[in-house]
Design a protein around this motif. Structure first.
Motif, PDB file in Angstrom:
ATOM      1  N   CYS A  80      19.585  -5.060   4.547  1.00 55.11           N
ATOM      2  CA  CYS A  80      20.217  -5.961   3.588  1.00 55.11           C
ATOM      3  C   CYS A  80      19.728  -7.387   3.811  1.00 55.11           C
ATOM      4  O   CYS A  80      19.706  -7.880   4.941  1.00 55.11           O
ATOM      5  CB  CYS A  80      21.738  -5.906   3.730  1.00 55.11           C
ATOM      6  SG  CYS A  80      22.435  -4.409   3.024  1.00 55.11           S
ATOM      7  N   TYR A 100      24.829 -10.293   1.910  1.00 55.39           N
ATOM      8  CA  TYR A 100      24.802 -10.631   3.337  1.00 55.39           C
ATOM      9  C   TYR A 100      23.500 -10.141   3.961  1.00 55.39           C
ATOM     10  O   TYR A 100      22.796  -9.309   3.382  1.00 55.39           O
ATOM     11  CB  TYR A 100      26.016 -10.038   4.068  1.00 55.39           C
ATOM     12  CG  TYR A 100      25.901  -8.556   4.360  1.00 55.39           C
ATOM     13  CD1 TYR A 100      26.084  -7.602   3.362  1.00 55.39           C
ATOM     14  CD2 TYR A 100      25.599  -8.111   5.648  1.00 55.39           C
ATOM     15  CE1 TYR A 100      25.966  -6.257   3.637  1.00 55.39           C
ATOM     16  CE2 TYR A 100      25.488  -6.758   5.935  1.00 55.39           C
ATOM     17  CZ  TYR A 100      25.673  -5.832   4.933  1.00 55.39           C
ATOM     18  OH  TYR A 100      25.550  -4.498   5.201  1.00 55.39           O
ATOM     19  N   ARG A 197      22.579  -1.676  13.947  1.00 55.69           N
ATOM     20  CA  ARG A 197      22.505  -1.012  12.649  1.00 55.69           C
ATOM     21  C   ARG A 197      23.279  -1.774  11.583  1.00 55.69           C
ATOM     22  O   ARG A 197      23.357  -1.335  10.433  1.00 55.69           O
ATOM     23  CB  ARG A 197      23.060   0.417  12.767  1.00 55.69           C
ATOM     24  CG  ARG A 197      22.218   1.317  13.653  1.00 55.69           C
ATOM     25  CD  ARG A 197      22.719   2.756  13.636  1.00 55.69           C
ATOM     26  NE  ARG A 197      24.057   2.868  14.167  1.00 55.69           N
ATOM     27  CZ  ARG A 197      25.121   3.240  13.466  1.00 55.69           C
ATOM     28  NH1 ARG A 197      25.008   3.557  12.193  1.00 55.69           N
ATOM     29  NH2 ARG A 197      26.311   3.302  14.024  1.00 55.69           N
ATOM     30  N   TYR A 198      23.876  -2.899  11.939  1.00 56.09           N
ATOM     31  CA  TYR A 198      24.670  -3.639  10.951  1.00 56.09           C
ATOM     32  C   TYR A 198      23.762  -4.168   9.849  1.00 56.09           C
ATOM     33  O   TYR A 198      22.812  -4.909  10.110  1.00 56.09           O
ATOM     34  CB  TYR A 198      25.432  -4.790  11.613  1.00 56.09           C
ATOM     35  CG  TYR A 198      26.485  -5.360  10.694  1.00 56.09           C
ATOM     36  CD1 TYR A 198      27.742  -4.774  10.591  1.00 56.09           C
ATOM     37  CD2 TYR A 198      26.218  -6.461   9.889  1.00 56.09           C
ATOM     38  CE1 TYR A 198      28.715  -5.261   9.737  1.00 56.09           C
ATOM     39  CE2 TYR A 198      27.181  -6.968   9.019  1.00 56.09           C
ATOM     40  CZ  TYR A 198      28.423  -6.359   8.952  1.00 56.09           C
ATOM     41  OH  TYR A 198      29.377  -6.848   8.093  1.00 56.09           O
ATOM     42  N   GLY A 199      24.033  -3.765   8.640  1.00 57.17           N
ATOM     43  CA  GLY A 199      23.223  -4.204   7.509  1.00 57.17           C
ATOM     44  C   GLY A 199      21.997  -3.342   7.253  1.00 57.17           C
ATOM     45  O   GLY A 199      21.196  -3.622   6.376  1.00 57.17           O
ATOM     46  N   MET A 200      21.854  -2.300   8.057  1.00 58.76           N
ATOM     47  CA  MET A 200      20.777  -1.325   7.862  1.00 58.76           C
ATOM     48  C   MET A 200      21.446  -0.186   7.099  1.00 58.76           C
ATOM     49  O   MET A 200      22.332   0.468   7.632  1.00 58.76           O
ATOM     50  CB  MET A 200      20.354  -0.854   9.261  1.00 58.76           C
ATOM     51  CG  MET A 200      18.999  -0.327   9.419  1.00 58.76           C
ATOM     52  SD  MET A 200      18.746  -0.050  11.209  1.00 58.76           S
ATOM     53  CE  MET A 200      19.140   1.684  11.271  1.00 58.76           C
ATOM     54  N   ILE A 201      21.076   0.028   5.857  1.00 61.08           N
ATOM     55  CA  ILE A 201      21.820   0.993   5.044  1.00 61.08           C
ATOM     56  C   ILE A 201      21.707   2.384   5.663  1.00 61.08           C
ATOM     57  O   ILE A 201      20.613   2.882   5.908  1.00 61.08           O
ATOM     58  CB  ILE A 201      21.339   0.952   3.578  1.00 61.08           C
ATOM     59  CG1 ILE A 201      21.574  -0.462   3.016  1.00 61.08           C
ATOM     60  CG2 ILE A 201      22.059   2.007   2.740  1.00 61.08           C
ATOM     61  CD1 ILE A 201      21.030  -0.691   1.623  1.00 61.08           C
ATOM     62  N   ALA A 202      22.867   2.967   5.950  1.00 55.27           N
ATOM     63  CA  ALA A 202      22.906   4.160   6.791  1.00 55.27           C
ATOM     64  C   ALA A 202      22.369   5.398   6.083  1.00 55.27           C
ATOM     65  O   ALA A 202      22.678   5.651   4.928  1.00 55.27           O
ATOM     66  CB  ALA A 202      24.339   4.416   7.247  1.00 55.27           C
ATOM     67  N   ARG A 233      29.205  -6.353  15.853  1.00 57.07           N
ATOM     68  CA  ARG A 233      29.630  -5.713  14.602  1.00 57.07           C
ATOM     69  C   ARG A 233      29.216  -4.256  14.499  1.00 57.07           C
ATOM     70  O   ARG A 233      29.574  -3.567  13.551  1.00 57.07           O
ATOM     71  CB  ARG A 233      29.070  -6.494  13.409  1.00 57.07           C
ATOM     72  CG  ARG A 233      29.624  -7.901  13.297  1.00 57.07           C
ATOM     73  CD  ARG A 233      28.854  -8.702  12.282  1.00 57.07           C
ATOM     74  NE  ARG A 233      27.434  -8.745  12.630  1.00 57.07           N
ATOM     75  CZ  ARG A 233      26.507  -9.348  11.896  1.00 57.07           C
ATOM     76  NH1 ARG A 233      26.851  -9.954  10.776  1.00 57.07           N
ATOM     77  NH2 ARG A 233      25.254  -9.358  12.287  1.00 57.07           N
ATOM     78  N   ARG A 326      29.956   6.283  -0.544  1.00 54.14           N
ATOM     79  CA  ARG A 326      30.377   4.959  -1.024  1.00 54.14           C
ATOM     80  C   ARG A 326      29.639   4.553  -2.301  1.00 54.14           C
ATOM     81  O   ARG A 326      30.061   3.624  -2.978  1.00 54.14           O
ATOM     82  CB  ARG A 326      30.150   3.915   0.070  1.00 54.14           C
ATOM     83  CG  ARG A 326      28.692   3.668   0.412  1.00 54.14           C
ATOM     84  CD  ARG A 326      28.573   2.766   1.634  1.00 54.14           C
ATOM     85  NE  ARG A 326      29.219   3.387   2.793  1.00 54.14           N
ATOM     86  CZ  ARG A 326      29.589   2.728   3.870  1.00 54.14           C
ATOM     87  NH1 ARG A 326      29.413   1.433   3.949  1.00 54.14           N
ATOM     88  NH2 ARG A 326      30.143   3.370   4.874  1.00 54.14           N
TER      89      ARG A 326
ATOM     90  N   VAL B  43      33.236  -5.106   5.001  1.00 56.37           N
ATOM     91  CA  VAL B  43      33.545  -3.811   5.617  1.00 56.37           C
ATOM     92  C   VAL B  43      34.599  -3.074   4.783  1.00 56.37           C
ATOM     93  O   VAL B  43      34.475  -1.882   4.512  1.00 56.37           O
ATOM     94  CB  VAL B  43      34.026  -4.003   7.073  1.00 56.37           C
ATOM     95  CG1 VAL B  43      34.524  -2.691   7.675  1.00 56.37           C
ATOM     96  CG2 VAL B  43      32.891  -4.585   7.924  1.00 56.37           C
ATOM     97  N   GLY B  49      25.527  -0.653   4.410  1.00 61.36           N
ATOM     98  CA  GLY B  49      25.089  -1.180   5.707  1.00 61.36           C
ATOM     99  C   GLY B  49      26.170  -1.689   6.628  1.00 61.36           C
ATOM    100  O   GLY B  49      25.896  -1.968   7.791  1.00 61.36           O
ATOM    101  N   VAL B  50      27.414  -1.813   6.164  1.00 64.70           N
ATOM    102  CA  VAL B  50      28.440  -2.364   7.052  1.00 64.70           C
ATOM    103  C   VAL B  50      28.994  -1.282   7.983  1.00 64.70           C
ATOM    104  O   VAL B  50      28.844  -0.099   7.717  1.00 64.70           O
ATOM    105  CB  VAL B  50      29.598  -3.015   6.266  1.00 64.70           C
ATOM    106  CG1 VAL B  50      29.085  -4.167   5.438  1.00 64.70           C
ATOM    107  CG2 VAL B  50      30.314  -1.978   5.412  1.00 64.70           C
ATOM    108  N   LEU B  51      29.605  -1.734   9.076  1.00 65.20           N
ATOM    109  CA  LEU B  51      30.064  -0.803  10.110  1.00 65.20           C
ATOM    110  C   LEU B  51      31.452  -1.197  10.619  1.00 65.20           C
ATOM    111  O   LEU B  51      31.804  -2.373  10.616  1.00 65.20           O
ATOM    112  CB  LEU B  51      29.076  -0.822  11.288  1.00 65.20           C
ATOM    113  CG  LEU B  51      27.659  -0.330  10.988  1.00 65.20           C
ATOM    114  CD1 LEU B  51      26.726  -0.670  12.139  1.00 65.20           C
ATOM    115  CD2 LEU B  51      27.663   1.174  10.730  1.00 65.20           C
TER     116      LEU B  51
END
Lengths: 498, 489, 95
Positions: A80, A100, A197-202, A233, A326, B43, B49-51
């Motif tokens: 992101c 973000y 991994r925050y902001g790395m689209i899972a 985070r 999501r 979140v 991408g949020v966790l």
């Protein structure tokens, strides 16, 4: 400058032989010229890049530059980026401007790296050939009729074609290492938890890990140093002291050979049938070279490695089916134009927004988690995962690093496997066990196959042995020139970079 | 056949919102009543991408609850994803606990009914687990659309699941009330049912005594004790009627409509969700070391059951009084402060005042005990003044009313100020009382004659006249004694 | 183990993905191919093996209970397909 290493670029910027703005312009012009044939980028933002470069020049002028300040960079479009389109290669996010920045993006911004754009990828990082992108396939710079590998194919191709000197990627089952091998560049995936991994689209949360592409191990190390670090985070981010992954590579080589005493484990299972002859030849030659550098090779065994593919796909698809829930057309992303009711909105938005492979993986993932099947599939896969991790643990009692081919073949023709998902999955045979165990691994160029296509050698290390892996690859690259070979782009000569 | 031939079986699931400042997995505020989606962060919105990262405060509240009910606080528990699609659930899954919850077992003792017929019962708890709340769908019409507000999404919940131990709606309500008092007592939930901080689901079935459990139906989202009672009563009667008419009960989730007083089916088991639970790979197992438990145990307030027993043992209160005074932490604290100031010997009159005049006056004014205009120090002084014969009990009530109105200021000395300025001090001087009595006898010869001719009632009339003549200040016991002596009765 | 057409439709319904009649056949064939690959796992006896959910078997780190997130509703709703009065709009939710 195009083919300079990051260290050389650093020196050129610091001595003001070139400005960051000039450097960015040089690469942006290259992208403009060559990317239409390669399709490595989804987004190129010249204006933003030049503004960042101007900032970097200001920092350099005041002597506040870090190792990457002013050096051009591309991000895989899975990360992101605030204010910049972030598509993950999907129609679902074809209109998503992220509000973000991913942790990796923030870190590299803070380091002063200059982002030229976002690279093409398999949709939601699901694929081994980059043919699953909503934005069309990426083409291999060595042969535009061939795939670059996946899922970080855009980043690998961009670095191979020198459209950018370094690029980020992610590796869930080989998505950094395999395209690095197929495109003839170096790529590293660190220990799970080293890169936030925050902001790395899972795609698959327990397997996804950010990684780095560069021409050399040293370049990868510089990028990895800037990308990695604790992030509160991400609950799976590891709270460890910062380390310099190039510390071993910087050391003076000993007199008895640069890799004297290094034990390289060769898993019997990796050298059995299934490997193409040209890949085998290049791999054997690389091992011979390693022995000449003072390393010794020992046979090890990973008896459960053959189960890595089914276990991996069960875990990855199960996690993906949930992670991708999501995307429902409510808060962001694609929303169907016509729908009868709420459920219809969901069904149509998701059917239209996701490509065929993503849908398949969601369906299989949903199935293996559904009532009555959980134990047989998901739980069984998690148990096999432990057996596979234990295999590696035993192997590392006998060796320092494990070596083998990264991919069983060189790059294949676009379209060759698209109708057969299982054949596509089998091409991940050597890379996915590493993700199940969460180990660090890299791929470096080690020769060429029958069609003049690059072959990559995979080095797998024990947990947190990134510095050792990069050192081993670096010693190899200091005494070989495979990593310096470059593909012929339209209007350019092929040959050696220096 | 009558209703008595059936046994009712009820289990409750209560969702208690925890009193953390921030959400369970994000740093957004949990305050109630903000404009739509202004407290929904990246979140909570499930941006790509949020966790999630777990809130220590939520875990600590779960620990407090576990310790309060004597449960096992699991040294290791696991968060799982419960997958389903709904617009108020942004991720398409709820993070909850499934196989390994943080609180396992435990019991709550309830008192059912009032007075002599009341009885005690222990209700066993199955578990309590941490999870996140969903957002809200607002159904007012936006051109045929619903509006989604995700401010509530991610608010920490403790879902408290009982065993099917209740046998009547009265028991279910008593349990829900006891649980409500407990979560407020240990300050993990504000208990505001109107705002949805404490929500009950009831699993109801009926069976012939001794038979295996009947098929249950779950009544969702009951947000008052009255609705809980009404809904269960309706549901029980409906199930009995259905079975007695030869019908069968199908497992279902039902909603209670307060307007009609009826329950109606929301979904049946056939279209029940397949939630596809699996451990959330974004979260690691929650480990609670023994040291943490010990610290929280050391910080726990005295619990209602222990306090109730202490009131019985130390203050010689009846079980009923002790139970009433420990119904809420505020009332117990008020009573304790009153006794602390008045002295243990006056515990019983303190209890009477708190449960009697004070409770009635609060009730009339619609106030909570914490907001009572008469403080415990003041009440203690009042009780003391009655005990030391400065005031009669009746005049005491006058003083109480004056205190309630703020006369004399907020300190305990207000009691003495009121007595002084309003001249309310009790007359205990025998000589003074005797002379008043003499005057009254002289002026009421008719009553005196009647009494002497055997009319006991006439005695009370004369006492009344004496009290009136003293403006209520004469000590009633002394008046009685002296009058009887003088009349030779 | 192979899936029936009915099962595929059931799974697609759980996953809220519309499958047209034309797609269902091809999807079924490919899913069955994938499941065939996955079935290889069943040959292994894993009794007594503990499942492994994470590469690093650590425990959950906890965040202090503090409000750290400002109101960014306007930024977040820029990407939304339909909003009104700060609410996300969806077809009428019936309960």
């Amino acid at each position: 400058m195009i083919h300079a290493s990051l260290t050389e670029l650093r020196a050129a910027l610091d001595t003001q032989r070139i400005s960051s703005v000039e450097l960015a312009t040089l690469f942006l012009d290259r992208i403009e010229r060559h990317d239409p044939a390669l399709n490595a980028f989804i987004t190129v933002d010249r204006e933003r890049a030049l503004a960042e470069a101007a900032n970097a020049d200001a920092r350099i002028a005041t002597g506040e530059s870090g190792p990457l300040t002013g050096i051009p960079l591309a991000h895989k479009d899975v990360f992101c980026t605030e204010g910049v389109l972030t598509t993950c290669g999907s129609k679902m996010l074809s209109n998503f401007v992220s509000p973000y920045d991913a942790h990796v993006v923030s870190r590299l911004k803070a380091a002063g790296a200059v982002t030229l754009g976002k690279t093409n990828m398999d949709e939601f990082a699901m694929g081994s050939s980059n043919e699953n992108s909503h934005y069309g396939p990426v083409r291999n710079p060595w042969d535009p009729a061939r795939v670059p590998g996946g899922s970080s194919g855009g980043s690998a191709a961009a670095v191979a074609a020198r459209l950018v000197p370094m690029a980020t990627g992610t590796d869930t089952g080989g998505s950094v290492r395999q395209p690095a091998a197929l495109c003839g560049v170096t790529g590293i995936k660190p220990t799970y938890g080293v890169v936030s991994r925050y902001g790395m689209i899972a795609y698959a949360s327990s397997l996804d890990q950010g990684g780095a592409f560069g021409a050399t191990a040293a370049d990868c190390g510089m990028l990895l140093n800037a990308m990695s670090g604790f992030d509160p985070r991400d609950s799976t981010s590891l709270d460890r002291p910062a380390e310099d992954v190039l510390r071993e590579a910087r050391r003076e080589a000993g007199t008895t050979g640069p890799l004297a005493g290094l034990r390289i484990g060769l898993p019997r299972e990796f050298f059995a049938e299934g490997m193409a002859d040209d890949v085998r030849a290049a791999t054997e030659a690389a091992l011979t070279h390693y022995r000449s550098l003072g390393a010794q090779t020992v046979e090890v065994t990973l008896p459960n490695a053959r189960l890595a593919i089914p276990a991996y796909y069960v875990i990855a698809m199960a996690e993906a089916s949930s992670n991708l829930s999501r995307f429902d057309g409510v808060r962001y992303g694609h929303r169907a134009e016509h729908y009868a009711d709420l459920d219809d909105l969901y069904r149509k938005s998701r059917a239209e927004g996701f490509g065929a492979e993503v849908k398949r993986r969601i369906l299989v993932g949903t199935y293996v988690l559904s009532h009555g099947y959980y134990d047989a599939y998901y739980l069984q896969a998690q148990k096999l995962r432990r057996l596979i991790a234990e295999d590696f643990r035993s192997a590392f009692d006998q060796c320092d690093v494990i070596a083998g081919p990264t991919s069983p073949t060189t790059a294949w023709a676009i379209g060759a496997k698209t109708d057969d998902p299982v054949q596509m999955y089998l091409s991940d045979i050597y890379t996915i066990a590493v993700n199940l165990a969460g180990l660090p691994a890299l791929s470096h160029p080690c020769g060429f196959g029958a069609d003049g296509l690059p072959v990559g050698l995979q080095l797998i290390g024990n947990y947190f042995s990134e510095a050792r892996l990069l050192n081993v690859a670096h010693r190899y690259q200091q005494s070989t020139d495979w990593h310096l070979q470059r593909p012929a782009l339209a209007g350019e000569e092929s040959g050696s970079a220096r | 056949m009558s209703r008595n031939d059936w046994e009712v079986v009820i289990g409750l699931e209560v969702h208690a919102q925890l009193t953390t400042a921030s959400k369970i997995f994000s740093g957004a505020s949990t305050a109630f009543g903000a404009e739509p989606n202004r407290q929904a962060c990246a979140v909570d919105l499930a941006l790509p991408g949020v966790l999630p990262v777990l809130n220590r405060g939520a875990v600590e509240r779960a620990i407090r609850f576990g310790l309060a009910i004597g449960a096992t606080v699991a040294p290791r528990s696991v968060f799982a994803r419960k997958n389903y699609f709904y617009p108020d659930l942004p991720k398409g899954y709820q993070i909850s606990q499934f196989e390994l919850p943080v609180v396992q077992g435990g019991t709550i003792t309830i008192r059912v009914g009032e007075g002599e017929k009341s009885y005690e019962k222990r209700v066993n708890l199955t578990r309590a687990h941490l999870e996140e709340d969903a957002g809200k769908s607002l159904h007012e019409d936006f051109h045929g659309m619903s509006g989604i507000d995700l401010n509530r999404a991610g608010t920490p919940l403790l879902e408290i699941v009982s065993e099917p131990d209740m046998r009547s709606s009265a028991e279910a309500v008593a349990y829900a009330r006891a649980l409500h008092a407990l979560v407020r007592w240990i300050e993990i939930c504000d208990g505001n049912m109107q705002e949805g901080s404490f929500r009950c689901d009831a699993n109801v079935s009926v069976r012939r005594p001794g038979a295996p459990l009947g098929t249950r139906r779950e009544i969702k989202n009951l947000n008052s004790f009255r609705f809980l009672q009404q809904a269960i009563d309706y549901e029980v009667q409906w199930q009995i009627d259905t079975l007695e008419d030869g019908g069968t009960i199908r497992q279902a989730t039902v909603l209670f409509d307060p307007d009609t007083g009826e329950t109606r089916v929301m979904r049946t088991k056939e279209d029940a969700h397949d939630y596809r639970y699996f451990p959330d790979p974004d979260l690691l197992p929650l480990e609670i070391p023994a040291e943490w438990l010990e610290r929280v145990a050391g910080e726990m307030p005295e619990l209602p059951a222990a306090m109730r027993q202490r009131f019985i043992d130390e203050f010689a209160l009846s079980d009923y009084d002790a139970a009433t005074l420990t119904a809420s932490r505020e009332m117990a604290a008020y009573f304790q402060s009153t006794v602390d100031a008045a002295g243990m010997a006056l515990a019983k009159p303190c209890a009477n005042w708190v449960m009697g005049d004070l409770a009635a006056r609060l009730n009339k004014a619609g106030l909570e005990i914490a907001d009572a205009p008469v403080g415990p120090q003041q009440l203690a002084r009042l009780v003391t003044r009655i005990a030391d014969n400065t005031l009669s009990n009746n005049i005491g009530k006058k003083v109480f009313e004056a205190l309630w109105n703020g006369d004399g200021g907020p300190s305990a000395d207000a009691v003495d100020t009121i007595i002084e300025t309003q001249g309310l001090k009790q007359v205990t001087d025998s000589g003074a009382i005797e002379s008043i009595i003499d005057e009254v006898i002289a002026a009421n010869q008719k009553s005196v004659e009647e009494f002497r001719s055997g009319k006991e009632k006439a005695f009370n009339a004369i006492v009344g006249q004496v009290m009136k003549a003293s403006r209520g200040k004469a000590n009633p016991a002394q008046v009685n004694e002296i009058l009887r002596r003088k009349l030779g009765g | 183990m192979s899936l029936s057409n009915e099962q595929v439709l059931r799974v697609a319904s759980l996953a809220r993905i519309e499958l047209t009649a034309g797609e269902a056949g091809d999807t079924l064939a490919k899913l069955n191919g994938i499941l065939g690959l996955i079935e290889q796992m069943q040959a292994i006896d894993t009794s007594g093996v503990a499942p492994m959910s994470h590469p690093q078997e650590l425990s959950q780190r906890l965040r202090e209970d503090a409000v750290t997130e400002p109101d960014r509703r306007d930024d977040y709703q820029k990407t939304a397909p339909a909003v009104e009065n700060g609410l996300y709009l969806v077809p009428k939710v019936i309960e």
